[in-house]
Design a protein around this motif. Structure first.
Motif, short mmCIF file in Angstrom:
data_model
loop_
_atom_site.label_atom_id
_atom_site.label_comp_id
_atom_site.label_asym_id
_atom_site.label_seq_id
_atom_site.Cartn_x
_atom_site.Cartn_y
_atom_site.Cartn_z
N UNK A 142 0.63 2.72 1.77
CA UNK A 142 1.99 2.70 2.85
C UNK A 142 3.16 2.87 2.31
N UNK A 143 3.17 1.79 0.82
CA UNK A 143 4.51 1.45 -0.30
C UNK A 143 4.58 2.16 -1.35
N UNK A 144 5.93 2.79 -2.02
CA UNK A 144 5.09 2.58 -3.20
C UNK A 144 4.82 1.39 -4.13
N UNK A 145 3.69 1.49 -5.25
CA UNK A 145 3.59 0.14 -5.65
C UNK A 145 4.28 0.17 -7.31
N UNK A 146 3.48 -0.25 -8.65
CA UNK A 146 3.67 -0.56 -9.75
C UNK A 146 3.51 0.42 -10.55
N UNK A 147 2.92 1.61 -10.58
CA UNK A 147 2.85 2.31 -11.55
C UNK A 147 4.14 2.90 -11.80
N UNK A 148 4.92 1.84 -12.56
CA UNK A 148 6.50 2.34 -12.60
C UNK A 148 7.20 1.33 -13.61
N UNK A 149 8.69 1.35 -13.66
CA UNK A 149 8.71 0.45 -15.08
C UNK A 149 9.25 -0.73 -13.52
N UNK A 150 9.96 -0.05 -12.58
CA UNK A 150 10.59 -1.11 -11.49
C UNK A 150 9.33 -0.92 -10.15
N UNK A 151 10.05 -1.89 -9.28
CA UNK A 151 9.69 -1.51 -7.29
C UNK A 151 9.47 -2.63 -6.65
N UNK A 152 10.00 -2.49 -6.10
CA UNK A 152 10.71 -3.74 -4.49
C UNK A 152 9.49 -4.08 -3.59
N UNK A 153 9.52 -4.98 -3.58
CA UNK A 153 8.60 -5.30 -2.57
C UNK A 153 8.99 -6.17 -1.30
N UNK A 154 8.69 -6.83 -0.59
CA UNK A 154 9.12 -8.47 0.84
C UNK A 154 9.33 -9.05 -0.13
N UNK A 155 9.59 -10.15 -0.34
CA UNK A 155 10.26 -11.72 -1.07
C UNK A 155 9.08 -12.40 -0.65
N UNK A 156 8.73 -12.04 0.47
CA UNK A 156 7.19 -12.83 0.62
C UNK A 156 5.90 -12.71 0.27
N UNK A 157 6.21 -11.45 -0.51
CA UNK A 157 5.10 -11.01 -0.71
C UNK A 157 5.05 -11.48 -1.64
N UNK A 158 5.63 -12.26 -3.22
CA UNK A 158 5.74 -12.74 -4.25
C UNK A 158 5.27 -14.49 -4.71
N UNK A 159 4.83 -14.03 -5.63
CA UNK A 159 4.42 -15.64 -6.09
C UNK A 159 5.05 -15.93 -7.58
#
Length: 366
Positions: A142-159
């Motif tokens: 539903x949102x662009x992911x990581x098959x790229x050099x850069x990606x964005x995601x909500x900060x609450x979705x990273x650890x």
């Protein structure tokens, strides 16, 4: 770092074969929204969702096993080709299992993440109601992911991850191990259980073996004979052929019992009925995949006369990801990195993934 305006990316242009994945070296670098962070992708793991979404396999019209090609019994315009039963906006950058470094923070994102090495939690939630399954999406779908050099995601979705493991090794964990842990939580697996794991040599299967052992359960693994030695090395107490003709008899020879208390299944297919037949009274079945085929035959007498409980497992509680980070940092589970491929060779990586001859996880390194 000075951020570029363009990046290399593998872009999915529509449902279909590998030809729908187009390599671009001029794709715009995304900008983080106010709650998002920009991550420089250092590694991204492959998973079945990538294949199933590309080919439209999730559509109810599809009745065949996962093959990696466009399913013959559905079309590109099927109304329900994604895991959530809806459509997908193209172009789309797939890839969920990102390990990378935060290089920019949105206005309301946690600034302490800047410069940190992180793993992604791939369930995109309404953070005001995080267990609302109707408001949940998936990273790379539903949102662009990581098959790229850069990606964005909500900060609450990273650890933040503090580990001596390589980026590629860390990229084997998020999807496979959170999926496996979610299955084991649903089935309430604990000390004294005997768990039968199907497809045990793959990413989710091998994660199930390790995580079930971590919970104190015994494990019987089903896999091709070429992988039996490695499955024993990661904790399987008994290993059986991938599809034994008589599963109950094989269990007796391997364990002394013809039943188990839990089946953790990602395979499905024609032999599915045997899995319920070897559950003890009060046994639990958990499913998070059907790579051998989604249509199975259920004898309801087996279900109700043996007091069985069946669990479907997809969206997991938020705490599972946090627990997983702890398991990794305390070295309670170990990475099973089968191979790495450069981003531009994603076609080759997916071809190897679909062939299912690998043990563990395949990772793309941008």
């Amino acid at each position: 770092m000075t951020l570029p305006e363009r990046m290399r990316a593998m872009v999915l242009t529509g449902h279909g074969g590998l030809d729908r994945l187009e390599f671009r070296d001029d794709w715009p670098v995304p900008k983080p929204a106010r709650h998002e962070v920009l991550i420089q992708v250092l590694a991204c793991g492959l998973n079945n969702t990538d294949i199933n979404t590309r080919t439209g396999w999730y559509s109810k019209a599809v009745t065949t096993a996962t093959t990696g090609t466009m399913a013959p019994d559905t079309g590109a315009d099927a109304p329900d080709p994604t895991w959530g039963g809806g459509g997908l906006d193209f172009p789309r950058i797939q890839g969920a299992d990102v390990v990378g470094r935060v290089v920019e923070c949105g206005a309301e994102a946690n600034p302490n993440l800047l410069g940190q090495r992180v793993m992604t939690d791939n369930w995109l939630r309404d953070w005001n109601d995080p267990m609302n399954r109707d408001q949940t999406g998936y990273f790379g779908s539903e949102k662009d992911g990581g098959y790229a050099e850069f990606t964005v995601i909500d900060h609450r979705n990273v650890g933040i991850i503090r580990s001596s493991l390589t980026d590629a090794e860390l990229a084997t964990f998020s999807c496979s191990y959170s999926t496996a842990e979610g299955m084991l939580e649903r089935a309430d697996v604990g000390d004294g259980d005997q768990v039968l794991v199907t497809g045990a040599s793959g990413g989710v299967g091998s994660a199930l073996v390790q995580l079930a052992k971590r919970r104190g359960a015994g494990v019987v693994a089903l896999a091709s004979e070429a992988n039996h030695r490695r499955l024993r090395q990661i904790g399987a107490d008994a290993v059986l052929p991938r599809a034994p003709e008589d599963l109950a008899a094989s269990l007796v020879l391997a364990t002394g019992s013809e039943t188990v208390s839990v089946v953790a299944d990602i395979v499905g297919g024609d032999r599915w009925g045997q899995l319920l037949d070897v559950l003890c009274r009060g046994g639990r079945y958990a499913c998070s995949g059907a790579i051998a085929g989604p249509i199975v035959t259920l004898d309801l007498r087996t279900l109700y006369l043996n007091d069985l409980t069946l669990h479907g497992s997809t969206i997991i509680p938020p705490h599972v990801f946090g627990n997983l980070l702890g398991y990794v940092e305390r070295q309670e589970i170990r990475p099973l990195l089968a191979a790495t491929y450069p981003l531009e060779a994603l076609h080759d990586a997916q071809t190897a993934f679909i062939a299912k001859r690998h043990f563990g996880n395949i990772v793309v390194v941008p």
